[in-house]
Design a protein around this motif. Structure first.
Motif, mmCIF file in Angstrom:
data_model
loop_
_atom_site.group_PDB
_atom_site.id
_atom_site.type_symbol
_atom_site.label_atom_id
_atom_site.label_comp_id
_atom_site.label_asym_id
_atom_site.label_seq_id
_atom_site.Cartn_x
_atom_site.Cartn_y
_atom_site.Cartn_z
ATOM 1 N N SER A 134 -6.659 14.768 4.883
ATOM 2 C CA SER A 134 -7.190 13.476 5.283
ATOM 3 C C SER A 134 -8.536 13.629 5.995
ATOM 4 O O SER A 134 -8.754 14.586 6.743
ATOM 5 N N ASP A 135 -9.409 12.629 5.796
ATOM 6 C CA ASP A 135 -10.674 12.595 6.525
ATOM 7 C C ASP A 135 -10.459 12.268 7.996
ATOM 8 O O ASP A 135 -11.327 12.551 8.825
ATOM 9 N N SER A 136 -9.329 11.632 8.309
ATOM 10 C CA SER A 136 -9.122 11.096 9.649
ATOM 11 C C SER A 136 -7.664 11.275 10.071
ATOM 12 O O SER A 136 -6.752 11.021 9.288
ATOM 13 N N TYR A 137 -7.451 11.722 11.295
ATOM 14 C CA TYR A 137 -6.109 11.790 11.866
ATOM 15 C C TYR A 137 -6.213 11.854 13.374
ATOM 16 O O TYR A 137 -7.294 11.998 13.942
ATOM 17 N N ARG A 138 -5.086 11.745 14.062
ATOM 18 C CA ARG A 138 -5.018 11.953 15.498
ATOM 19 C C ARG A 138 -3.586 12.269 15.895
ATOM 20 O O ARG A 138 -2.644 11.676 15.354
ATOM 21 N N ILE A 139 -3.386 13.207 16.819
ATOM 22 C CA ILE A 139 -2.038 13.494 17.294
ATOM 23 C C ILE A 139 -1.538 12.332 18.154
ATOM 24 O O ILE A 139 -0.465 11.795 17.923
ATOM 25 N N PHE A 140 -2.324 11.946 19.165
ATOM 26 C CA PHE A 140 -1.977 10.794 19.989
ATOM 27 C C PHE A 140 -2.997 9.688 19.753
ATOM 28 O O PHE A 140 -4.209 9.918 19.824
ATOM 29 N N ASP A 141 -2.504 8.479 19.523
ATOM 30 C CA ASP A 141 -3.345 7.318 19.254
ATOM 31 C C ASP A 141 -3.073 6.283 20.350
ATOM 32 O O ASP A 141 -2.086 5.547 20.300
ATOM 33 N N ILE A 142 -3.943 6.242 21.355
ATOM 34 C CA ILE A 142 -3.754 5.377 22.518
ATOM 35 C C ILE A 142 -4.629 4.138 22.317
ATOM 36 O O ILE A 142 -5.833 4.151 22.591
ATOM 37 N N VAL A 143 -4.044 3.059 21.830
ATOM 38 C CA VAL A 143 -4.794 1.837 21.526
ATOM 39 C C VAL A 143 -3.986 0.621 21.971
ATOM 40 O O VAL A 143 -2.766 0.583 21.853
ATOM 41 N N TYR A 144 -4.712 -0.377 22.507
ATOM 42 C CA TYR A 144 -4.118 -1.651 22.918
ATOM 43 C C TYR A 144 -2.940 -1.459 23.874
ATOM 44 O O TYR A 144 -1.934 -2.181 23.812
ATOM 45 N N VAL A 145 -3.043 -0.478 24.752
ATOM 46 C CA VAL A 145 -2.009 -0.221 25.758
ATOM 47 C C VAL A 145 -2.697 0.092 27.081
ATOM 48 O O VAL A 145 -3.909 0.347 27.138
ATOM 49 N N SER A 146 -1.909 0.103 28.157
ATOM 50 C CA SER A 146 -2.461 0.418 29.474
ATOM 51 C C SER A 146 -1.531 1.366 30.210
ATOM 52 O O SER A 146 -0.327 1.446 29.927
ATOM 53 N N ASP A 147 -2.118 2.098 31.154
ATOM 54 C CA ASP A 147 -1.356 2.966 32.060
ATOM 55 C C ASP A 147 -0.549 4.025 31.312
ATOM 56 O O ASP A 147 0.631 4.254 31.604
ATOM 57 N N VAL A 148 -1.190 4.677 30.362
ATOM 58 C CA VAL A 148 -0.587 5.803 29.647
ATOM 59 C C VAL A 148 -1.096 7.107 30.257
ATOM 60 O O VAL A 148 -2.305 7.266 30.468
ATOM 61 N N THR A 149 -0.194 8.026 30.530
ATOM 62 C CA THR A 149 -0.559 9.356 31.012
ATOM 63 C C THR A 149 0.013 10.404 30.058
ATOM 64 O O THR A 149 1.183 10.330 29.674
ATOM 65 N N ILE A 150 -0.811 11.364 29.675
ATOM 66 C CA ILE A 150 -0.362 12.515 28.892
ATOM 67 C C ILE A 150 -0.774 13.758 29.651
ATOM 68 O O ILE A 150 -1.947 13.896 30.042
ATOM 69 N N GLU A 151 0.163 14.671 29.857
ATOM 70 C CA GLU A 151 -0.188 15.852 30.639
ATOM 71 C C GLU A 151 0.584 17.085 30.186
ATOM 72 O O GLU A 151 1.715 17.015 29.716
ATOM 73 N N GLY A 152 -0.107 18.222 30.328
ATOM 74 C CA GLY A 152 0.515 19.508 30.079
ATOM 75 C C GLY A 152 0.433 19.959 28.632
ATOM 76 O O GLY A 152 0.153 19.195 27.714
ATOM 77 N N GLY A 153 0.668 21.246 28.423
ATOM 78 C CA GLY A 153 0.839 21.809 27.097
ATOM 79 C C GLY A 153 -0.437 21.975 26.305
ATOM 80 O O GLY A 153 -1.550 21.955 26.827
ATOM 81 N N TYR A 154 -0.231 22.139 24.994
ATOM 82 C CA TYR A 154 -1.298 22.462 24.055
ATOM 83 C C TYR A 154 -1.243 21.513 22.854
ATOM 84 O O TYR A 154 -0.155 21.173 22.369
ATOM 85 N N LEU A 155 -2.404 21.138 22.370
ATOM 86 C CA LEU A 155 -2.530 20.434 21.090
ATOM 87 C C LEU A 155 -3.393 21.295 20.186
ATOM 88 O O LEU A 155 -4.489 21.706 20.575
ATOM 89 N N GLU A 156 -2.901 21.569 18.977
ATOM 90 C CA GLU A 156 -3.642 22.437 18.057
ATOM 91 C C GLU A 156 -3.814 21.749 16.712
ATOM 92 O O GLU A 156 -2.837 21.256 16.130
ATOM 93 N N GLY A 157 -5.060 21.727 16.219
ATOM 94 C CA GLY A 157 -5.369 21.085 14.951
ATOM 95 C C GLY A 157 -5.299 22.026 13.769
ATOM 96 O O GLY A 157 -4.825 23.161 13.867
ATOM 97 N N ASP A 158 -5.812 21.538 12.642
ATOM 98 C CA ASP A 158 -5.741 22.300 11.387
ATOM 99 C C ASP A 158 -7.126 22.731 10.907
ATOM 100 O O ASP A 158 -7.354 22.891 9.712
ATOM 101 N N LYS A 159 -8.026 22.950 11.846
ATOM 102 C CA LYS A 159 -9.390 23.340 11.472
ATOM 103 C C LYS A 159 -9.398 24.536 10.523
ATOM 104 O O LYS A 159 -10.166 24.573 9.554
#
Length: 466
Positions: A134-159
């Motif tokens: 795909s030309d476009s993707y995202r692991i976390f998609d934070i849209v039209y929301v409030s007061d979201v917290t994400i913390e810790g760990g690792y995110l790894e893509g497919d480069k």
């Protein structure tokens, strides 16, 4: 000054009283961190301590994706649906806990947090993109929301394993349309097809905070900020971006009809990118950017690049061993640099050679201040060719006007000097009102301390009485 070392990131985290109050940097941010209180103390151990104390049974506010929704975390199974189901099970807010393991994620679908949710990744948790075309993707998609917290760990893509060759919008985290009060903390994001973090969408995000985050080896940018009002990034690193242009560590660049404003960067490290920090406004839609106590070193082109911007302040920053330490190519207004160092550049320490400035209403380059700055040992690529600082309207479009230097040093201390002039000011009529204020100092430059015309440059020889 006291400091604590973050063991896994090797970043200095300074006590709040050791640097300028945010209100002094920008009054708009006097309340930006009111809710944080004393949580900044010991942030590096916060996630692991919380994970150890986590209850092991389901409650109405705490969900364990393995125990409660049978996520595998084995590096093989697709865990996207299980994690999303956990999120959906507490729509009114709560904590989603992702314990140690490698969770394969269909990032084309992505994970969509809900308002008032905190997603905690255990310290050894990795969310890994399933290779796609795909030309476009995202692991976390934070849209039209409030007061979201994400913390810790690792995110790894497919480069390294991406199945396609096109596109550049495969991101780790998107802070998108009308996302408010988002917090990202203690995360490492690497090898995305696009950006580690992307901030933009149909509407602006507001009041985002990013603490102790590392974006490493992403393909397009470490982070892109394209539509946002109110961003604080602190104690973070954006490094080794390579693959497709612009390849910046941090790119503050509004899309057409968007804006980026009220942004604070504090104790940031950008190295190994094409540009460390790129600030690029469209129609002066980028304003009120404050950068403090940050390092932009060993980037392939610019340490910092500023174009079409208004009201940008850099304080206590170092730009070392880049091609150009600082580049201001066109149409900037009210740019102030205090106690900044421009060191060991292969070309110029600070390059104010403007081209293609806009006519018919374009503002030109005006009101630039260098105060207590050091321009040292630049021109490493070829001796006697490049300067500590150069000011030149290359194609005579619009003007360069009101550039001031106070108590700056233009020096070369090498056994074999390379810096041509400490300061070179063009004598073109489109360059006006360059002021060499009191107590500037020149030493060791090859051709001379400075080259400037009396027709456009004035010098104050003694410090004024105060």
């Amino acid at each position: 000054m006291t400091s604590n070392k973050t063991p896994n990131l090797h970043l200095d985290i300074w006590a709040p009283d050791d640097y300028l109050k945010r209100a002094e940097l920008n009054p708009n941010f006097s309340k930006i961190d009111d809710k944080m209180g004393d949580l900044q103390k010991g942030l590096s151990s916060y996630t692991s301590e919380l994970a150890e104390k986590a209850p092991k049974k389901k409650t109405n506010v705490w969900i364990d994706v393995k125990e409660d929704f049978r996520a595998e975390g084995n590096g093989i199974a697709d865990d996207t649906s299980a994690i999303q189901a956990a999120i959906n099970s507490i729509p009114n807010g709560g904590i989603i806990y992702i314990p140690n393991g490698t969770y394969m994620i269909n990032a084309v679908t992505g994970i969509k947090p809900k308002s008032k949710q905190t997603i905690i990744l255990s310290p050894n948790t990795k969310l890994k993109v399933i290779p796609n075309n795909s030309d476009s993707y995202r692991i976390f998609d934070i849209v039209y929301v409030s007061d979201v917290t994400i913390e810790g760990g690792y995110l790894e893509g497919d480069k390294d394993t991406h199945l396609g060759t096109r596109g550049e919008h495969g991101h780790g985290i998107v802070i998108g349309s009308q996302a408010a009060n988002t917090v990202l903390r203690n995360i490492q994001i690497s090898k995305m097809w696009g950006d580690g973090i992307y901030m933009g969408g149909a509407y602006a995000s507001t009041n985002s905070k990013i603490y102790n985050v590392v974006c490493d080896q992403n393909r397009r940018q470490g982070i892109s900020i394209t539509y946002a009002d109110g961003v604080v990034i602190r104690d973070s690193a954006f490094i080794n971006t390579v693959g497709t242009l612009p390849e910046a560590g941090i790119d503050i660049e509004p899309n057409p009809n968007n804006y980026t404003k009220n942004i604070v960067l504090d104790n940031i490290k950008c190295t190994g990118n094409r540009s460390g920090l790129q600030i690029l406004g469209i129609d002066e839609k980028t304003s009120k950017i404050n950068v403090v106590n940050s390092e932009f070193n060993n980037n392939r082109d610019y340490g910092v690049s500023i174009t079409h911007a208004i009201d940008v302040t850099l304080r206590g920053c170092t730009m070392s061993s880049n091609r150009n330490g600082l580049m201001m190519a066109r149409d900037n207004n009210n740019i102030s640099l205090y106690t900044c160092n421009f060191l060991d550049s292969y070309s110029h320490g600070a390059n104010l050679t403007t081209t293609r400035q806009r006519l018919n209403g374009g503002m030109g380059t005006k009101n630039i201040l260098f105060d207590f700055c050091v321009f040292k040992n630049n021109g490493k690529e070829s001796a006697n060719k490049y300067d500590g600082c150069i000011i030149d309207n290359f194609d005579n479009r619009n003007v360069i006007d009101r550039i001031t230097f106070n108590q700056c040093q233009f020096i070369d201390t090498q056994a074999t000097p390379t810096q041509r002039y400490g300061l070179l000011v063009s004598n073109k009529t489109s360059v006006t009102n360059v002021v060499l204020g009191y107590n500037n100092y020149y030493r060791g430059n090859i051709t001379g301390e400075k080259k400037a015309s009396g027709t456009n440059t004035s010098e104050i020889m003694v410090q004024p009485v105060t």
